[in-house]
Each structure stands twice: as C-alpha cells, then as structure tokens.
Design a protein around this motif. Sequence first.
Motif, PDB file in Angstrom:
ATOM      1  N   THR A 106       0.829  -1.201   0.000  1.00 28.52           N
ATOM      2  CA  THR A 106       0.000   0.000   0.000  1.00 28.52           C
ATOM      3  C   THR A 106       0.865   1.254   0.000  1.00 28.52           C
ATOM      4  N   PRO A 107       0.790   2.075  -1.038  1.00 28.57           N
ATOM      5  CA  PRO A 107       1.529   3.341  -1.056  1.00 28.57           C
ATOM      6  C   PRO A 107       0.666   4.526  -0.615  1.00 28.57           C
ATOM      7  N   GLY A 108      -0.245   4.301   0.316  1.00 23.22           N
ATOM      8  CA  GLY A 108      -1.083   5.387   0.807  1.00 23.22           C
ATOM      9  C   GLY A 108      -2.070   5.856  -0.244  1.00 23.22           C
ATOM     10  N   GLY A 109      -2.140   7.178  -0.425  1.00 21.12           N
ATOM     11  CA  GLY A 109      -3.063   7.737  -1.415  1.00 21.12           C
ATOM     12  C   GLY A 109      -2.750   7.306  -2.835  1.00 21.12           C
ATOM     13  N   GLY A 110      -1.481   6.991  -3.104  1.00 23.62           N
ATOM     14  CA  GLY A 110      -1.103   6.437  -4.394  1.00 23.62           C
ATOM     15  C   GLY A 110      -0.637   7.426  -5.431  1.00 23.62           C
ATOM     16  N   GLN A 111      -0.631   8.706  -5.083  1.00 24.28           N
ATOM     17  CA  GLN A 111      -0.279   9.721  -6.067  1.00 24.28           C
ATOM     18  C   GLN A 111       1.121   9.522  -6.626  1.00 24.28           C
ATOM     19  N   ASP A 112       2.025   9.031  -5.788  1.00 18.01           N
ATOM     20  CA  ASP A 112       3.391   8.773  -6.240  1.00 18.01           C
ATOM     21  C   ASP A 112       3.827   7.354  -5.866  1.00 18.01           C
ATOM     22  N   GLY A 113       2.878   6.410  -5.903  1.00 19.43           N
ATOM     23  CA  GLY A 113       3.169   5.055  -5.462  1.00 19.43           C
ATOM     24  C   GLY A 113       3.427   4.046  -6.561  1.00 19.43           C
ATOM     25  N   PHE A 114       3.461   4.491  -7.812  1.00 21.54           N
ATOM     26  CA  PHE A 114       3.590   3.560  -8.934  1.00 21.54           C
ATOM     27  C   PHE A 114       4.874   2.736  -8.857  1.00 21.54           C
ATOM     28  N   LYS A 115       6.001   3.378  -8.587  1.00 20.21           N
ATOM     29  CA  LYS A 115       7.286   2.666  -8.610  1.00 20.21           C
ATOM     30  C   LYS A 115       7.326   1.558  -7.564  1.00 20.21           C
ATOM     31  N   ILE A 116       6.776   1.815  -6.390  1.00 25.81           N
ATOM     32  CA  ILE A 116       6.793   0.794  -5.337  1.00 25.81           C
ATOM     33  C   ILE A 116       6.032  -0.450  -5.796  1.00 25.81           C
ATOM     34  N   ILE A 117       4.833  -0.244  -6.340  1.00 21.35           N
ATOM     35  CA  ILE A 117       4.010  -1.385  -6.750  1.00 21.35           C
ATOM     36  C   ILE A 117       4.645  -2.108  -7.935  1.00 21.35           C
ATOM     37  N   ALA A 118       5.116  -1.353  -8.917  1.00 25.51           N
ATOM     38  CA  ALA A 118       5.727  -1.974 -10.096  1.00 25.51           C
ATOM     39  C   ALA A 118       6.963  -2.785  -9.703  1.00 25.51           C
ATOM     40  N   THR A 119       7.764  -2.250  -8.787  1.00 28.95           N
ATOM     41  CA  THR A 119       8.954  -2.972  -8.336  1.00 28.95           C
ATOM     42  C   THR A 119       8.559  -4.230  -7.567  1.00 28.95           C
ATOM     43  N   TYR A 120       7.518  -4.124  -6.771  1.00 32.02           N
ATOM     44  CA  TYR A 120       7.057  -5.305  -6.032  1.00 32.02           C
ATOM     45  C   TYR A 120       6.608  -6.408  -6.990  1.00 32.02           C
ATOM     46  N   ILE A 121       5.823  -6.045  -7.999  1.00 28.21           N
ATOM     47  CA  ILE A 121       5.366  -7.054  -8.960  1.00 28.21           C
ATOM     48  C   ILE A 121       6.559  -7.730  -9.633  1.00 28.21           C
TER      49      ILE A 121
ATOM     50  N   ALA B   8      14.848  -1.637  -6.037  1.00 26.67           N
ATOM     51  CA  ALA B   8      15.011  -2.493  -7.214  1.00 26.67           C
ATOM     52  C   ALA B   8      14.429  -3.851  -6.884  1.00 26.67           C
ATOM     53  N   PRO B   9      13.964  -4.613  -7.892  1.00 26.54           N
ATOM     54  CA  PRO B   9      13.336  -5.913  -7.618  1.00 26.54           C
ATOM     55  C   PRO B   9      14.217  -6.859  -6.817  1.00 26.54           C
ATOM     56  N   GLU B  10      15.527  -6.906  -7.125  1.00 25.90           N
ATOM     57  CA  GLU B  10      16.413  -7.819  -6.428  1.00 25.90           C
ATOM     58  C   GLU B  10      16.509  -7.480  -4.936  1.00 25.90           C
ATOM     59  N   LEU B  11      16.688  -6.210  -4.636  1.00 23.27           N
ATOM     60  CA  LEU B  11      16.808  -5.796  -3.239  1.00 23.27           C
ATOM     61  C   LEU B  11      15.500  -6.003  -2.489  1.00 23.27           C
ATOM     62  N   LEU B  12      14.382  -5.633  -3.112  1.00 26.29           N
ATOM     63  CA  LEU B  12      13.093  -5.805  -2.449  1.00 26.29           C
ATOM     64  C   LEU B  12      12.814  -7.283  -2.187  1.00 26.29           C
ATOM     65  N   ALA B  13      13.115  -8.145  -3.154  1.00 21.57           N
ATOM     66  CA  ALA B  13      12.916  -9.585  -2.958  1.00 21.57           C
ATOM     67  C   ALA B  13      13.766 -10.100  -1.808  1.00 21.57           C
ATOM     68  N   HIS B  14      15.012  -9.636  -1.731  1.00 23.14           N
ATOM     69  CA  HIS B  14      15.908 -10.049  -0.640  1.00 23.14           C
ATOM     70  C   HIS B  14      15.325  -9.668   0.720  1.00 23.14           C
ATOM     71  N   GLU B  15      14.832  -8.445   0.834  1.00 20.59           N
ATOM     72  CA  GLU B  15      14.285  -7.988   2.113  1.00 20.59           C
ATOM     73  C   GLU B  15      12.970  -8.698   2.437  1.00 20.59           C
ATOM     74  N   LEU B  16      12.158  -8.953   1.422  1.00 12.94           N
ATOM     75  CA  LEU B  16      10.906  -9.678   1.655  1.00 12.94           C
ATOM     76  C   LEU B  16      11.177 -11.080   2.184  1.00 12.94           C
ATOM     77  N   LEU B  17      12.144 -11.753   1.600  1.00 11.36           N
ATOM     78  CA  LEU B  17      12.486 -13.094   2.068  1.00 11.36           C
ATOM     79  C   LEU B  17      13.020 -13.058   3.497  1.00 11.36           C
TER      80      LEU B  17
END
Length: 416
Positions: A224-239, A351-360
């Motif tokens: 969840t990037p809150g209101g979402g006005q500037d949340g595109f990069k977070i969601i796209a990187t997560y996907i 970045a996807p690699e870093l986010l995946a590492h932290e999620l794991l």
Amino acid sequence: MKKLMVYSHDTFGMGNVSRMLVICRHLLKSIPDLSILLVTGSPIIQSLRLPPGLDYIKLPCLTRTDYEAYSVKYLGTEIGETIQLRSDLILSAAVNYKPDLLLVDKKPTGVKDELVATLDYLKSDQPDTNLALVLRDILDSPENTIPVWKMRGYYDTICAFYDLLFVLGVPEVFDPREEYQFPRSVSNKVRFCGYLRHESGTRSRSEIRTELGLAEADKLILVTPGGGQDGFKIIATYIASLPRVQAKHSVKSLIVCGPEMPEAQRQTLHQMIRQNLNISFHEFKNDLVSYLDASDVVVSMGGYNTICELLSLKKRAILVPRAEPAQEQYIRAERMQSFGLFTVIHPHDLAPELLAHELLGELNHTHNRRALSRPDLDGLPRVAEWVSTLLFGSRKPLSSVDSGSTHVSLRRGVTA
C-alpha cells in the motif's frame, strides 16, 4: 454542548485528513455532548466513514506542486482567488459555528495564510475560543523547516494565537523543540502526546484470509503506497520482485494502489499483473486495518498514519519512504529502523532484487525485531485529556503553563 472546529488542509495524499478523523472519532467517544465541524480540502472526504457528531465543510481542492508550492486541482481558477475563497469559507464557518476550540493541523496560518483572517477574528471577536496546533512527530528536515517557519512567522503566530501545541510523537524519536529550534515561548506550549494507536479492524484475520482464498501455509503480502499519487514505482517494483519471492514461499499479494493514483498508471499495473490469480488489486479498501492485520508482511511508504497502524498491529514491514520534496517520511523511517522496528529501502535504491531479498528476510523471520523499543501509542487519550482541559478549563492558566516538557517514554509508555 461544546463545539470543536478542526482545520485540515490536505493538499497531497490522504494522510492529514485521515489522521484528524482518527482523533475526532476518539474525541467523540471520550467527550460527551461534543459537536465537531471539520473544514478540509481533501478530495476523498466523502469516501471516508464519518462518525455521528461530526460534519464537514469541503473546501476547493489544492494540490502540492513542489515544496511549499500549490495549484488549484479542479476548478481551473487562479491560486490567489481560490485561496481567498477558501479563506472566506473558513472564516464564515468560524463566525457562524462559534467554536469553543479550534484545532489546526500542521500549518499555524494554514495553506498560504488562508487561516489568518479566522485567527484575527477569533482573537478580536471570540476571545474565549481556545486554539491548539496539532503537529505529527516530524514535519520535514530541520534544514527545510526552520527557514520556512521563520519566513512565515510561525513561531510568533504560535505565541500570539495558540494555547497549546500537541506533538503526536515522543521526543526520543524526534524532538521538534530542539530539531526546529523552537523559542522557549513556543517550547513551553508543547505537549508530547505519543503516537496514535489504531483500533483493530472490523473483520477478523481468518475472515480476511478466507475472503482472499489463502491456504493455511500461504503467506500474505500487502502493498500500500497510501493515497497512491506517487506510489507507482513501489508497486511496479514489487510485482517485478515476486518471481524471486514465490520461488521460496507460497505467496499471495493484496495491492491497494490508492484512490489518487493516475488512471494511466493503474492501467499499466493491471497489464503487469494480467491474469495472475495470486494478486488481488484494489484502488481503495475502507477497512484497510483488517487487511493489514491479516498480512504477514507489509510493503508501504513511511507516512505517519501507516507507521501508527503498523506499530499498533506489531507488523513486519518494509518501508520505502518518500524522500522528496519533503524528507519527513525518510527521517521517520530511519529513526524507526534505528530502534529495530522496520526495514527501510531508500527510494533511490529500490530495485526488484533488493526488495525480494528484504521480503524473504521478513518472511523467514531472519530480521530481528526488538519489541521493547516500540514507541508509546497512547496519543489518543492524551490528546483527549488536553482537549478536555481546553474545552472545560480556564484559558489563562493554560496559556501561561511553563511545563512544556511533558512527554512520554519511548520504551515504557509512561508520562515523565
């Protein structure tokens, strides 16, 4: 009946009005025979659940275009004439509603000084009306905040008009008296209230997980990037990070993009997800707290309300805070990380690699969490106590109180 008027300008996102509504709901539960009039420019106010005893006046919407810069969101009018319209509406509300207390969120004189006429009127024509300023724990970096406060005369405004200043945080995390160089006359009015504990959602964890089709072994990640006005990069990187995560865990994802995400960006995300049955994508969830409670890990920005929700629910979270134009979220996230509460990724490093590492790391519980260092979460009852004092007590003694050091402990949650 006592009347409380609340000003919440909301020029970016939905955080300010959401936070003030949390406070208003608690005040209505805590203080009998209370009437609240909320004055706000939030474009999403009509979508939020409003408690009995509260109504609102909707101001024309503004949007933040840069640091301390604004434009008109919908009307197509000039900023100057729109501010004048908003100022007239606020003043008219004060004249006719006749509040016993005015609670002002964040800006002592409002956006572009739109509150000045109301402050002057209350002081001259309704001198028995008390005023309190509400500040979240962190406004911005000292380098950005101090020059603005000096230029706009905020220190003098607080001294001249406000009885008390509520800080919704604890000095161990961030002390605005020192960080923002408050004069003694302002520091004496500060009351540290603690962070705001959020109530549990209306639905149980098991009910939410059943709704989302989770098996017992499945992990739920909520983004969840809150209101979402500037949340595109977070969601796209997560996907983009999901294949690496799903190689190690059975994961289902709930993405709540926010009502203010541009339509073109929402469509792009829909295309990225396509028919992935393990991802549930929504613009808005009215009972988001229930979904947060059902999740195993949360990926979010570092807004004040989100942090309070995560702390209240004791959730594992990866924060990707907004770092510009204001640094408030990044400073808060860094301070919270220093107490071992959350993992933080700077948006420039995302970045996807870093986010995946932290999620794991979070899913495997390899990141230690020091529960004893959770900040105090009794902000709501403390705000209610001070509001009650302003509504039912004597104004002059409060204005001259010299005990502005009242604060709460980070670890033990006691008044010190």
